[in-house]
Write a protein that holds these residues in place. Sequence first.
Motif, mmCIF file in Angstrom:
data_model
loop_
_atom_site.group_PDB
_atom_site.id
_atom_site.type_symbol
_atom_site.label_atom_id
_atom_site.label_comp_id
_atom_site.label_asym_id
_atom_site.label_seq_id
_atom_site.Cartn_x
_atom_site.Cartn_y
_atom_site.Cartn_z
ATOM 1 N N LEU A 85 0.815 -1.206 0.000
ATOM 2 C CA LEU A 85 0.000 0.000 0.000
ATOM 3 C C LEU A 85 0.854 1.265 0.000
ATOM 4 O O LEU A 85 0.470 2.287 -0.581
ATOM 5 C CB LEU A 85 -0.933 0.004 1.218
ATOM 6 C CG LEU A 85 -2.086 -1.012 1.198
ATOM 7 C CD1 LEU A 85 -2.856 -0.968 2.506
ATOM 8 C CD2 LEU A 85 -3.014 -0.730 0.018
ATOM 9 N N GLN A 86 2.004 1.201 0.646
ATOM 10 C CA GLN A 86 2.899 2.360 0.657
ATOM 11 C C GLN A 86 3.380 2.714 -0.749
ATOM 12 O O GLN A 86 3.674 3.872 -1.045
ATOM 13 C CB GLN A 86 4.093 2.094 1.578
ATOM 14 C CG GLN A 86 3.752 2.135 3.061
ATOM 15 C CD GLN A 86 4.925 1.779 3.943
ATOM 16 O OE1 GLN A 86 5.831 1.030 3.544
ATOM 17 N NE2 GLN A 86 4.947 2.301 5.156
ATOM 18 N N LYS A 87 3.459 1.692 -1.612
ATOM 19 C CA LYS A 87 3.929 1.925 -2.978
ATOM 20 C C LYS A 87 2.803 2.273 -3.943
ATOM 21 O O LYS A 87 3.040 2.905 -4.972
ATOM 22 C CB LYS A 87 4.655 0.664 -3.491
ATOM 23 C CG LYS A 87 5.922 0.327 -2.723
ATOM 24 C CD LYS A 87 6.557 -0.943 -3.278
ATOM 25 C CE LYS A 87 7.839 -1.303 -2.525
ATOM 26 N NZ LYS A 87 8.458 -2.549 -3.035
ATOM 27 N N THR A 88 1.588 1.848 -3.614
ATOM 28 C CA THR A 88 0.493 1.990 -4.584
ATOM 29 C C THR A 88 -0.529 3.061 -4.215
ATOM 30 O O THR A 88 -1.451 3.320 -4.986
ATOM 31 C CB THR A 88 -0.248 0.648 -4.752
ATOM 32 O OG1 THR A 88 -0.733 0.210 -3.469
ATOM 33 C CG2 THR A 88 0.683 -0.409 -5.321
ATOM 34 N N THR A 89 -0.402 3.673 -3.039
ATOM 35 C CA THR A 89 -1.338 4.728 -2.640
ATOM 36 C C THR A 89 -0.567 5.984 -2.259
ATOM 37 O O THR A 89 0.646 5.941 -2.041
ATOM 38 C CB THR A 89 -2.207 4.300 -1.443
ATOM 39 O OG1 THR A 89 -1.388 4.211 -0.266
ATOM 40 C CG2 THR A 89 -2.867 2.958 -1.703
ATOM 41 N N ASN A 90 -1.288 7.077 -2.143
ATOM 42 C CA ASN A 90 -0.693 8.345 -1.730
ATOM 43 C C ASN A 90 -0.934 8.648 -0.254
ATOM 44 O O ASN A 90 -0.621 9.746 0.211
ATOM 45 C CB ASN A 90 -1.257 9.492 -2.585
ATOM 46 C CG ASN A 90 -0.847 9.370 -4.042
ATOM 47 O OD1 ASN A 90 0.285 8.975 -4.346
ATOM 48 N ND2 ASN A 90 -1.754 9.704 -4.950
ATOM 49 N N LEU A 91 -1.491 7.696 0.470
ATOM 50 C CA LEU A 91 -1.772 7.905 1.883
ATOM 51 C C LEU A 91 -0.473 7.912 2.691
ATOM 52 O O LEU A 91 0.444 7.142 2.404
ATOM 53 C CB LEU A 91 -2.685 6.798 2.412
ATOM 54 C CG LEU A 91 -4.133 6.799 1.911
ATOM 55 C CD1 LEU A 91 -4.849 5.549 2.374
ATOM 56 C CD2 LEU A 91 -4.857 8.055 2.423
ATOM 57 N N PRO A 92 -0.375 8.750 3.702
ATOM 58 C CA PRO A 92 0.824 8.749 4.551
ATOM 59 C C PRO A 92 0.925 7.464 5.352
ATOM 60 O O PRO A 92 -0.072 6.764 5.577
ATOM 61 C CB PRO A 92 0.616 9.967 5.458
ATOM 62 C CG PRO A 92 -0.862 10.204 5.457
ATOM 63 C CD PRO A 92 -1.339 9.789 4.093
ATOM 64 N N GLY A 93 2.135 7.176 5.802
ATOM 65 C CA GLY A 93 2.374 5.919 6.508
ATOM 66 C C GLY A 93 1.545 5.749 7.763
ATOM 67 O O GLY A 93 1.037 4.658 8.032
ATOM 68 N N ASP A 94 1.372 6.835 8.560
ATOM 69 C CA ASP A 94 0.614 6.697 9.801
ATOM 70 C C ASP A 94 -0.857 6.392 9.523
ATOM 71 O O ASP A 94 -1.511 5.656 10.282
ATOM 72 C CB ASP A 94 0.760 7.942 10.667
ATOM 73 C CG ASP A 94 0.307 9.209 9.943
ATOM 74 O OD1 ASP A 94 0.173 9.181 8.706
ATOM 75 O OD2 ASP A 94 0.083 10.220 10.637
#
Length: 267
Positions: A75-84
């Motif tokens: 998800l970190q690679k495929t979305t723009n959402l921050p890690g937290d």
Amino acid sequence: MLDDFFIRALIAGIGIALVAGPLGCFVIWRRLSFFGDTLSHSALLGVTLALSFDINIALSVFFISSAVALVLLKLQKTTNLPGDALLGLLAHSSLAVGLVVISFLSFIRFDIMGLLFGDILAVAPNDIFIIWIGGVLILFVLKIIWKPLFASTVNYELAEAEGMNPARVNAIFTILMAAIIAISIKMVGLLLITGMLIIPAAMARNLSNNPVQMVVYSVIGGLLSVIVGLFTSLELNSPSGPSIITAALVLFILSLTKINKFTRLKN
């Protein structure tokens, strides 16, 4: 003379402390405390699946926690959402799913307090085998990836330029985190696993001057926490898991005296 169950608890606790020390240092260095909470929350789903299909709890927790960790990396690679935000999403989602599954397991009786806070005094010889064999494997893999993992912790781009493949190393590290949670869940429970990783390492950071020293002090702090916590639990009839974490907290507070002394000398 100490009873057999207490000796087993000591052996299990020492095994966990030896593994949690080095991993906890990387949790501190990489600022991954919330990541540990996410995996520990997902462990509830692993426990419920183990109870549903009558399989080993540690094995089930390991697979579920590993899956959640790998989903996070994806998800970190495929979305723009921050890690937290991703961590919060996965932590609460897996916890909610686990609680929903538990609601359908009315035909199975289990100790919810032991699940949440651990019951190291109830460990069996089979649990000790899992902890020590699993712990040795975790430390062996950590030793292999130590150099690239530490390099990517200090400077991810530089490690990538040096051909150390930090992405693969990070994936392996997340699986190691899932493994330590799986083998320690019976000792300190779902809610206190992250404390066992973070507090001794935080204490060690206050006392150490270099990474190797921090790892050594973290292991020593974990061992002292287990021993002091268990004997305190035996003497005061307090819950074993929380007693271990409380002992770790006391050691952390004591470690602050060094910082205070250093600050006064500097001034």
